[in-house]
Motif scaffolding. Structure first.
Motif, short mmCIF file in Angstrom:
data_model
loop_
_atom_site.label_atom_id
_atom_site.label_comp_id
_atom_site.label_asym_id
_atom_site.label_seq_id
_atom_site.Cartn_x
_atom_site.Cartn_y
_atom_site.Cartn_z
N HIS A 1 0.81 -1.23 0.00
CA HIS A 1 0.00 0.00 0.00
C HIS A 1 0.84 1.27 0.00
O HIS A 1 0.30 2.37 0.17
N GLY A 2 2.15 1.15 -0.19
CA GLY A 2 3.00 2.33 -0.27
C GLY A 2 2.95 3.18 0.98
O GLY A 2 2.83 4.41 0.91
N LEU A 3 3.06 2.53 2.15
CA LEU A 3 2.94 3.24 3.43
C LEU A 3 4.31 3.66 3.95
O LEU A 3 5.30 2.95 3.80
N HIS A 4 4.35 4.80 4.60
CA HIS A 4 5.55 5.28 5.25
C HIS A 4 5.84 4.46 6.50
O HIS A 4 6.98 4.11 6.80
N ARG A 5 4.76 4.14 7.23
CA ARG A 5 4.90 3.39 8.48
C ARG A 5 3.61 2.62 8.77
O ARG A 5 2.53 3.07 8.41
N ALA B 1 -7.74 -12.19 8.49
CA ALA B 1 -9.09 -12.52 8.06
C ALA B 1 -9.98 -12.92 9.24
O ALA B 1 -11.19 -12.68 9.21
N ASP B 2 -9.39 -13.49 10.28
CA ASP B 2 -10.17 -13.84 11.47
C ASP B 2 -10.69 -12.59 12.16
O ASP B 2 -11.83 -12.52 12.61
N LYS B 3 -9.85 -11.57 12.24
CA LYS B 3 -10.28 -10.29 12.84
C LYS B 3 -11.34 -9.62 11.97
O LYS B 3 -12.30 -9.03 12.47
N TRP B 4 -11.19 -9.72 10.64
CA TRP B 4 -12.17 -9.15 9.72
C TRP B 4 -13.54 -9.78 9.95
O TRP B 4 -14.57 -9.10 9.94
N ALA C 1 -16.72 3.64 8.27
CA ALA C 1 -15.70 4.58 8.74
C ALA C 1 -14.27 4.07 8.52
O ALA C 1 -13.32 4.84 8.67
N LEU C 2 -14.12 2.80 8.16
CA LEU C 2 -12.78 2.24 8.00
C LEU C 2 -12.07 2.84 6.81
O LEU C 2 -12.67 3.09 5.77
N PRO C 3 -10.76 3.04 6.95
CA PRO C 3 -9.97 3.45 5.78
C PRO C 3 -9.77 2.24 4.87
O PRO C 3 -10.43 1.20 5.05
N THR C 4 -8.86 2.32 3.93
CA THR C 4 -8.54 1.18 3.07
C THR C 4 -8.23 -0.03 3.95
O THR C 4 -7.53 0.09 4.97
N PRO D 1 -12.10 -10.97 0.81
CA PRO D 1 -12.44 -10.36 -0.48
C PRO D 1 -11.15 -10.03 -1.24
O PRO D 1 -10.21 -9.47 -0.67
N ASP D 2 -11.11 -10.38 -2.52
CA ASP D 2 -9.90 -10.18 -3.32
C ASP D 2 -9.37 -8.75 -3.26
O ASP D 2 -8.16 -8.53 -3.20
N GLU D 3 -10.28 -7.78 -3.24
CA GLU D 3 -9.84 -6.38 -3.28
C GLU D 3 -9.13 -5.94 -2.00
O GLU D 3 -8.48 -4.90 -1.97
N HIS D 4 -9.24 -6.73 -0.93
CA HIS D 4 -8.59 -6.38 0.33
C HIS D 4 -7.41 -7.29 0.69
O HIS D 4 -6.74 -7.07 1.69
#
Length: 190
Positions: free
Chosen positions: A43-47, A108-111, A132-135, A147-150
């Motif tokens: 996801h190109g995250l700094h941290r 996935a268990d937490k999801w 309210a969740l971000p990506t 889900p494939d997109e996640h």
């Protein structure tokens, strides 16, 4: 409710993309580290901040090892890994913990739990929390749909790695810092 940074980390640039990985990490595993690093790269995250609640939802009775001891082991587990941080929060719901972050990371268990209305007053509250969740970045787990997109591209060898399995004896799945602590103290002995 407050959230505060426990580990000193460099301040990211103002336009930095940040991820949060809520959990109890009791103990931290090699999968936790790999999932966080995969999310950071994917996801190109700094941290990516490991976020530990002072009282984890559904795990209010966890007493061993003590909270401060667990935090020290998590901190030692990520200390030499660029792009990982540690925060402590009084929030319990993932939607609250993820506020202000660009990406929320979870297994996935937490999801499945996040989607379970049993953790909310009603369906409307659950739906509002999900909205309210971000990506969302999900690590696959055996027996759970993602889900494939996640989905995060993590190796199949990590699908069954869990803190629960470590506490039941799979100590080879601990981070090096957790294993050293366990060998010295027996912190996660079954």
């Amino acid at each position: 409710m407050a959230t505060f940074v426990l580990v000193t980390v460099p301040h990211p640039p103002l336009d930095a993309r940040l991820g949060v990985y809520p959990g109890s990490f009791n103990p931290p595993t090699v999968a936790h580290l790999e999932i966080a690093l995969t999310a950071r790269e994917h996801h190109g995250l700094h941290r990516v901040d490991f976020a530990v609640s002072t009282v984890t939802l559904g795990k209010e009775s966890v007493m061993r090892p003590p909270f401060e001891e667990r935090l020290a082991v998590i901190e030692a587990s990520i200390a030499d890994v660029d792009g990982l941080g540690l925060i402590v929060t009084e929030h319990q719901l993932i939607a609250d913990i993820a506020g202000g972050y660009n990406v929320v990371v979870m297994g996935a268990d937490k999801w499945a739990q996040v989607n379970d209305v049993a953790w909310y007053p009603d369906n409307a509250a659950r739906d509002a929390a999900l909205a309210a969740l971000p990506t969302i970045a999900l690590a696959p787990r055996t027996g759970f749909d993602v889900p494939d997109e996640h989905a995060l591209p993590v190796g199949a060898e990590l699908l069954d790695v869990s803190s629960s399995a470590v506490r039941a004896g799979r100590t080879e799945w601990m981070t090096d810092a957790a294993r050293r602590h366990h060998e010295a103290t027996g912190a996660w002995a079954p």
